[in-house]
Design a protein around this motif. Structure first.
Motif, PDB file in Angstrom:
ATOM      1  N   LYS A  41       0.854  -1.191   0.000  1.00  0.00           N
ATOM      2  CA  LYS A  41       0.000   0.000   0.000  1.00  0.00           C
ATOM      3  C   LYS A  41       0.893   1.245   0.000  1.00  0.00           C
ATOM      4  CE  LYS A  41      -4.103  -1.994   2.170  1.00  0.00           C
ATOM      5  NZ  LYS A  41      -3.676  -3.406   2.238  1.00  0.00           N
ATOM      6  N   LEU A  42       0.676   2.118  -0.979  1.00  0.00           N
ATOM      7  CA  LEU A  42       1.504   3.306  -1.150  1.00  0.00           C
ATOM      8  C   LEU A  42       0.676   4.569  -0.998  1.00  0.00           C
ATOM      9  CD1 LEU A  42       3.568   2.325  -4.332  1.00  0.00           C
ATOM     10  CD2 LEU A  42       4.085   1.845  -1.941  1.00  0.00           C
ATOM     11  N   ASP A  43       1.266   5.581  -0.379  1.00  0.00           N
ATOM     12  CA  ASP A  43       0.592   6.885  -0.312  1.00  0.00           C
ATOM     13  C   ASP A  43       0.451   7.477  -1.710  1.00  0.00           C
ATOM     14  OD1 ASP A  43       0.402   6.720   2.430  1.00  0.00           O
ATOM     15  OD2 ASP A  43       2.296   7.764   2.780  1.00  0.00           O
ATOM     16  N   ASN A  44       1.464   7.281  -2.533  1.00  0.00           N
ATOM     17  CA  ASN A  44       1.416   7.750  -3.923  1.00  0.00           C
ATOM     18  C   ASN A  44       1.647   6.557  -4.843  1.00  0.00           C
ATOM     19  OD1 ASN A  44       1.531   9.045  -6.366  1.00  0.00           O
ATOM     20  ND2 ASN A  44       3.517  10.024  -5.987  1.00  0.00           N
ATOM     21  N   GLN A  91      -7.316   5.741  -7.950  1.00  0.00           N
ATOM     22  CA  GLN A  91      -7.406   6.137  -6.544  1.00  0.00           C
ATOM     23  C   GLN A  91      -7.068   4.985  -5.599  1.00  0.00           C
ATOM     24  OE1 GLN A  91     -11.094   8.170  -5.613  1.00  0.00           O
ATOM     25  NE2 GLN A  91     -11.128   9.217  -7.596  1.00  0.00           N
ATOM     26  N   ASN A 144      -4.864   2.455  -3.652  1.00  0.00           N
ATOM     27  CA  ASN A 144      -3.458   2.583  -3.238  1.00  0.00           C
ATOM     28  C   ASN A 144      -2.767   1.243  -3.004  1.00  0.00           C
ATOM     29  OD1 ASN A 144      -4.630   1.807  -0.831  1.00  0.00           O
ATOM     30  ND2 ASN A 144      -3.472   3.255   0.420  1.00  0.00           N
TER      31      ASN A 144
END
Length: 483
Positions: free
Chosen positions: A151-154, A184, A186
């Motif tokens: 899971k990535l913030d960006n 959207q 992540n």
């Protein structure tokens, strides 16, 4: 619960266009090792029956660097996507009734423990997902495999994980093909898969290149198999840095920084003190004992070993060398392919190179260079000296400015200085030559002949003193100016 049968496929065919390099992408180095090395080491943790490398661009160079006689190599002739790459290795697993680990060769931060945990998780899913309490021989035949995710913030640039009911993956959508809503999401694809080989074999034949890249995506296998009632689950790696791919030189630098920090942490918690670690460089093959102390700006490269209690001060570079116990390496010293034995002191501004051995309790001081020489214990050369192709005994004193004149323009010659000798400052020793035990040379001498034990050798012009010389010179100058 039986262990899963495993084979591994490492995708290593990429050219790495964004590197702007003729070198294959997977051969670019981090901490002295090509990135493919780290992937190969991580894969060992799952103990695969066979490791298959898919190669392409400059395949001979890649195969040579991998250096694995038991491995198999499949060639991807054209860069037509990850699905095509895996298909090119089909001959090595087409009859295999087990699972394939598929991993990219440009993910050097993946940990072996993570891969092992993923295999164990898949094994648990197969044996327990949907199982009835009394069904001891149960295996879920509908589980096709596992996708390692993070899971990535960006999440920009990564394929998105699209899930349906009960956490089952419906499909993976690449960045360029994703809708605004899908972008959207992540949770992203790591590019690492565990897939049941017979299912994959069938699905590969159904891949198409109907996408913006006109490539055969391996990710499309997930949706193909789902439509046939065979499912993929996700395994979150936790630390997203493990899945970072390396697609250009800047990403290589960032991955290398992460890897270096991990190594420095490892050595620190195992007993080494590292001052200002952001400035310290330690290659993969370096070994540090407890109570080693490393100061800022130090670079330790290749197969360098530093033993207990040694201190390496600021801005030293040590390459493929062994540093003994309780050695002190003072600032701005360079040591290459040499051995420094216990309790020696080297530097500052010294250079030791080309298979030199510095004995115990020696002192090699500032602006001293030693090349291809053996220096006996308790010998000192403290300043402004060159010792090349020399064999120097114990308890020898080398005065400042001493030079072993080892090269005659064609060949290198050896200088031998035996135990206890005293070499006066600014002595030139013209090799081949031997200085005997406890022999002396006078300062400023050019020694061209062997000196016997206990002798004094002096070779210089006789001192002449011209009294009142300065006054006579001054008078002569004044006379010339008046003319």
């Amino acid at each position: 619960m039986e262990t899963l049968r495993m084979k591994a496929i490492i995708l290593s065919a990429g050219k790495g266009t964004r590197f702007k390099s003729e070198k294959p992408k997977v051969l670019h180095k981090l901490l002295g090792k090509p990135m493919i090395f780290y992937v190969k080491e991580a894969v060992k943790w799952i103990k695969p029956e066979e490791v298959i490398f898919v190669v392409g661009h400059k395949k001979e160079d890649v195969i040579k660097e991998i250096n694995c006689k038991s491995c198999k190599f499949a060639v991807q002739e054209k860069q037509l996507g990850t699905g095509d790459a895996v298909k090119s290795s089909l001959e090595y697993w087409k009859d295999f009734d087990g699972y394939l680990l598929i991993i990219n060769g440009d993910t050097p931060l993946i940990k072996g423990q993570t891969l092992k945990d993923a295999v164990n998780y898949l094994n648990a899913l197969i044996n327990y997902e949907g199982r009835q309490i009394n069904d001891k021989n149960y295996q879920n035949k509908n589980i096709a495999g596992l996708v390692l995710t993070a899971k990535l913030d960006n999440p920009y640039g990564y394929g998105r994980i699209i899930k349906g009911k009960a956490g089952v993956i419906d499909k993976i959508v690449e960045e360029k093909d994703a809708s605004p809503l899908e972008k959207q999401i992540n949770e992203v694809n790591s590019g690492i898969y565990l897939i049941y080989a017979p299912f994959l074999k069938e699905a590969l034949n159904k891949l198409t290149s109907n996408n913006k890249q006109n490539e055969y995506y391996l990710t499309d296998v997930i949706e193909i198999l789902k439509n046939e009632g065979k499912y993929f689950y996700s395994f979150d790696v936790g630390d997203f840095t493990q899945i970072l791919g390396v697609n250009d030189r800047w990403e290589l630098s960032k991955a290398e920084k992460i890897l270096k920090t991990q190594f420095l942490y490892f050595w620190a918690v195992n007993g080494a003190t590292i001052h200002n670690p952001d400035t310290v460089w330690i290659d993969f093959d370096v070994s540090l004992d407890k109570d080693v102390e490393i100061y800022q700006g130090v670079s330790l490269r290749g197969e360098t070993e530093v033993l207990e209690g040694s201190v390496i001060y600021e801005n030293c570079v040590i390459i493929n060398s062994k540093i003994g116990k309780n050695v002190k390496i003072y600032p701005n010293t360079v040591i290459e392919n040499s051995v420094i034995q216990d309790n020696a002191e080297i530097g500052p501004f010294a250079r030791i190179r080309n298979n030199t051995v510095i004995g115990e309790n020696c002192s090699i001081g500032n602006f001293v260079e030693v090349k291809n020489s053996q220096i006996g214990s308790r010998t000192n050369a403290k300043h402004l000296t060159y010792l090349g192709d020399a064999e120097i005994g114990k308890n020898v004193n080398i005065g400042a400015g001493t030079i072993t004149c080892n090269y005659d323009g064609v060949n290198k010659h050896k200088t031998i200085i035996k135990d206890g000798a005293f070499i006066g400052s600014d002595t030139m020793l013209v090799a081949p030559i031997t200085i005997g035990e406890n022999a002396y040379t006078g300062s400023g001498s050019v020694i061209t002949k062997d000196i016997p034990d206990n002798a004094l050798a002096v070779e210089r012009a006789k001192l002449k003193i011209l009294e009142n010389y300065a006054n006579r010179k001054k008078e002569k100058k004044e006379k010339n100016e008046s003319c």
